[in-house]
Write an enzyme that holds these catalytic residues in place. Sequence first.
Site, PDB file in Angstrom:
ATOM      1  N   ASN A 168       0.882  -1.166   0.000  1.00  0.00           N
ATOM      2  CA  ASN A 168       0.000   0.000   0.000  1.00  0.00           C
ATOM      3  C   ASN A 168       0.918   1.213   0.000  1.00  0.00           C
ATOM      4  O   ASN A 168       1.518   1.557   1.017  1.00  0.00           O
ATOM      5  CB  ASN A 168      -0.871  -0.045   1.250  1.00  0.00           C
ATOM      6  N   ARG A 197      -2.597  -2.109  -3.482  1.00  0.00           N
ATOM      7  CA  ARG A 197      -3.795  -1.299  -3.283  1.00  0.00           C
ATOM      8  C   ARG A 197      -3.734  -0.131  -4.266  1.00  0.00           C
ATOM      9  O   ARG A 197      -2.735   0.603  -4.309  1.00  0.00           O
ATOM     10  CB  ARG A 197      -3.824  -0.756  -1.867  1.00  0.00           C
ATOM     11  N   HIS A 207     -12.890   2.868   0.136  1.00  0.00           N
ATOM     12  CA  HIS A 207     -12.843   1.858   1.211  1.00  0.00           C
ATOM     13  C   HIS A 207     -13.516   0.550   0.773  1.00  0.00           C
ATOM     14  O   HIS A 207     -13.956  -0.245   1.607  1.00  0.00           O
ATOM     15  CB  HIS A 207     -13.573   2.317   2.495  1.00  0.00           C
ATOM     16  N   GLY A 264     -12.452   5.143  10.222  1.00  0.00           N
ATOM     17  CA  GLY A 264     -11.044   5.312  10.600  1.00  0.00           C
ATOM     18  C   GLY A 264     -10.735   6.788  10.537  1.00  0.00           C
ATOM     19  O   GLY A 264     -11.577   7.617  10.895  1.00  0.00           O
ATOM     20  N   ARG A 273     -11.673  15.848   7.587  1.00  0.00           N
ATOM     21  CA  ARG A 273     -12.523  16.190   6.429  1.00  0.00           C
ATOM     22  C   ARG A 273     -13.936  16.520   6.882  1.00  0.00           C
ATOM     23  O   ARG A 273     -14.438  15.917   7.831  1.00  0.00           O
ATOM     24  CB  ARG A 273     -12.582  15.005   5.447  1.00  0.00           C
ATOM     25  N   GLY A 282     -10.550   1.841  12.792  1.00  0.00           N
ATOM     26  CA  GLY A 282     -10.019   2.192  14.127  1.00  0.00           C
ATOM     27  C   GLY A 282     -11.088   2.700  15.084  1.00  0.00           C
ATOM     28  O   GLY A 282     -11.127   2.310  16.255  1.00  0.00           O
ATOM     29  N   GLU A 287     -14.090  -0.141  15.468  1.00  0.00           N
ATOM     30  CA  GLU A 287     -13.686  -1.313  16.244  1.00  0.00           C
ATOM     31  C   GLU A 287     -13.442  -0.980  17.714  1.00  0.00           C
ATOM     32  O   GLU A 287     -13.556  -1.842  18.574  1.00  0.00           O
ATOM     33  CB  GLU A 287     -12.386  -1.902  15.659  1.00  0.00           C
ATOM     34  N   GLU A 309      -7.990  -5.420   5.240  1.00  0.00           N
ATOM     35  CA  GLU A 309      -7.893  -5.132   3.801  1.00  0.00           C
ATOM     36  C   GLU A 309      -6.753  -5.904   3.151  1.00  0.00           C
ATOM     37  O   GLU A 309      -6.845  -6.319   1.999  1.00  0.00           O
ATOM     38  CB  GLU A 309      -7.705  -3.619   3.601  1.00  0.00           C
TER      39      GLU A 309
HETATM   40  P1  ADP Z   1      -6.744   4.868   9.046  1.00  0.00           P
HETATM   41  O1  ADP Z   1      -7.995   5.334   8.375  1.00  0.00           O
HETATM   42  O2  ADP Z   1      -5.623   5.858   8.931  1.00  0.00           O
HETATM   43  O3  ADP Z   1      -6.352   3.432   8.728  1.00  0.00           O
HETATM   44  P2  ADP Z   1      -7.578   3.798  11.614  1.00  0.00           P
HETATM   45  O4  ADP Z   1      -8.536   2.836  11.023  1.00  0.00           O
HETATM   46  O5  ADP Z   1      -6.388   3.259  12.327  1.00  0.00           O
HETATM   47  O6  ADP Z   1      -7.100   4.907  10.595  1.00  0.00           O
HETATM   48  O7  ADP Z   1      -8.409   4.714  12.644  1.00  0.00           O
HETATM   49  C1  ADP Z   1      -7.846   5.800  13.300  1.00  0.00           C
HETATM   50  C2  ADP Z   1      -8.889   6.389  14.244  1.00  0.00           C
HETATM   51  O8  ADP Z   1      -9.294   5.384  15.182  1.00  0.00           O
HETATM   52  C3  ADP Z   1      -8.344   7.564  15.051  1.00  0.00           C
HETATM   53  O9  ADP Z   1      -9.304   8.603  15.129  1.00  0.00           O
HETATM   54  C4  ADP Z   1      -8.157   6.941  16.416  1.00  0.00           C
HETATM   55  O10 ADP Z   1      -8.252   7.889  17.448  1.00  0.00           O
HETATM   56  C5  ADP Z   1      -9.314   5.971  16.475  1.00  0.00           C
HETATM   57  N1  ADP Z   1      -9.101   4.992  17.541  1.00  0.00           N
HETATM   58  C6  ADP Z   1      -8.170   4.012  17.597  1.00  0.00           C
HETATM   59  N2  ADP Z   1      -8.241   3.356  18.796  1.00  0.00           N
HETATM   60  C7  ADP Z   1      -9.237   3.968  19.495  1.00  0.00           C
HETATM   61  C8  ADP Z   1      -9.813   3.763  20.795  1.00  0.00           C
HETATM   62  N3  ADP Z   1      -9.369   2.818  21.617  1.00  0.00           N
HETATM   63  N4  ADP Z   1     -10.840   4.555  21.153  1.00  0.00           N
HETATM   64  C9  ADP Z   1     -11.311   5.526  20.333  1.00  0.00           C
HETATM   65  N5  ADP Z   1     -10.801   5.764  19.107  1.00  0.00           N
HETATM   66  C10 ADP Z   1      -9.800   5.004  18.693  1.00  0.00           C
END
Ligand code: ADP
Length: 415
Positions: free
Chosen positions: A7, A98, A187, A217, A248, A338, A341, A399
Amino acid sequence: MKILTLNCGSSSIKFDVIETDTDLIKQNKDCSIVRGIVEKIGLNDSIVRFNTDAGFDSKKILPVANHTEALKHIVDILTGSNPKILNSLNEINGVGHRVVHGGEAFSKSVIINNEVLREVEACSDFAPLHNPQNLKGISVAKDFFPNIPHIAVFDTGFHYSIPDYTFMYPLPYELYTKHKIRRYGFHGTSHRYVTAKAIEFLGLEESRSKIVTLHLGNGCSAAAVLGGKSIDTSMGHTPLEGLMMGTRTGDIDPAVVIHIMNKEKLSAQDVDSLLNKKSGFLGVSGLTNDLREIEEAREKGHKRATLAIDMYCYRLKKYIGAYMSALGGADAIVFTGGIGENSSVVRELSTNGMEFLGIKIENSKNNRNHGVLGKNRDEISDISTSDAKVKTIVIPTNEELMIARDTVLCIRGII
Ligand code: ADP
């Protein structure tokens, strides 16, 4: 088969080596052998990080001048002796890339040839920050792996199935015929993965399934998936439309953009940066784009952090309702990414009061720590009450596994 997934971004390359086969559904175990990232490419303090399934962790800070050097580091990791990962590079059977934008040209993943490269190049106009970097990654990887197939897996591919009345904007029609202005959605690899997992987990019949998938995320998007096919998605011509995100805006009145440009004397480039990089959680809270920190500030009573979360969840709730209408109900709402989950706050606030649609989550299940990223990548949790008509589930996305699986399917000529 062992597949290398790449990626490639402007200043980073993420990689993963996955032992996989064609059957994603049976493949429940996390089958990644090694994964990592080369970050801050082009700087003196670039970071080369990786970890293995055997528990080996490494992080080095050193100058990495360009993408070729970055891939050389990745190759060195794969062929190094401590830890031993591969006996030789010949064990890699294919490379899955990707690629962000496939435009109207690609409904599914394809083996990369010159014609594919030309089409991806042509889509660079739509994704100027991504497609050129993806092409660079492909070109560099072909130098290192000249004798095995390279496959392109498109973020837009899964949304190829959305109908014209969904993908068209109510603009003069010529803008579509002349410039291909329409919704593409992004996505897709993640929405496709969690859809397949949800169907398996809930024992649904794919052709009759109705699922709302929420990839939350740094970028966030929702999709309405009918019979395993995307029929609508919140991101549009670019990944700016739809849900509120880390930096955004998501949906806003387009007239506001013109007004701001006039009032603040902003150029098109300035306003692009404002909408993409300075808005969302960051812009509203004035603190950060990171939800974890916003949640902490909210706990301490920070007003704009609270407002940012309330806005985010309200807008998410509206999309859930809209997509349930588009689907004529839903078997399941799936949270991933993120935020999806990990944030019980977002899951709770975006679904509360939706009992009338059959959505009801159980607080004790929701508050459990789900799918800690990178660890329990296979853990799926049903967080709904036993009597909920619509299941709310949390599925860690993967992914890379989807890219690896598509690569195998393309190599075998199955897709
Ligand atoms: P990307 O889109 O860059 O792959 P991710 O899927 O890793 O990003 O998501 C990042 C987001 O997930 C951030 O806003 C981060 O704060 C949030 N995040 C990760 N762990 C937690 C958590 N335990 N509680 C709340 N938000 C979280």
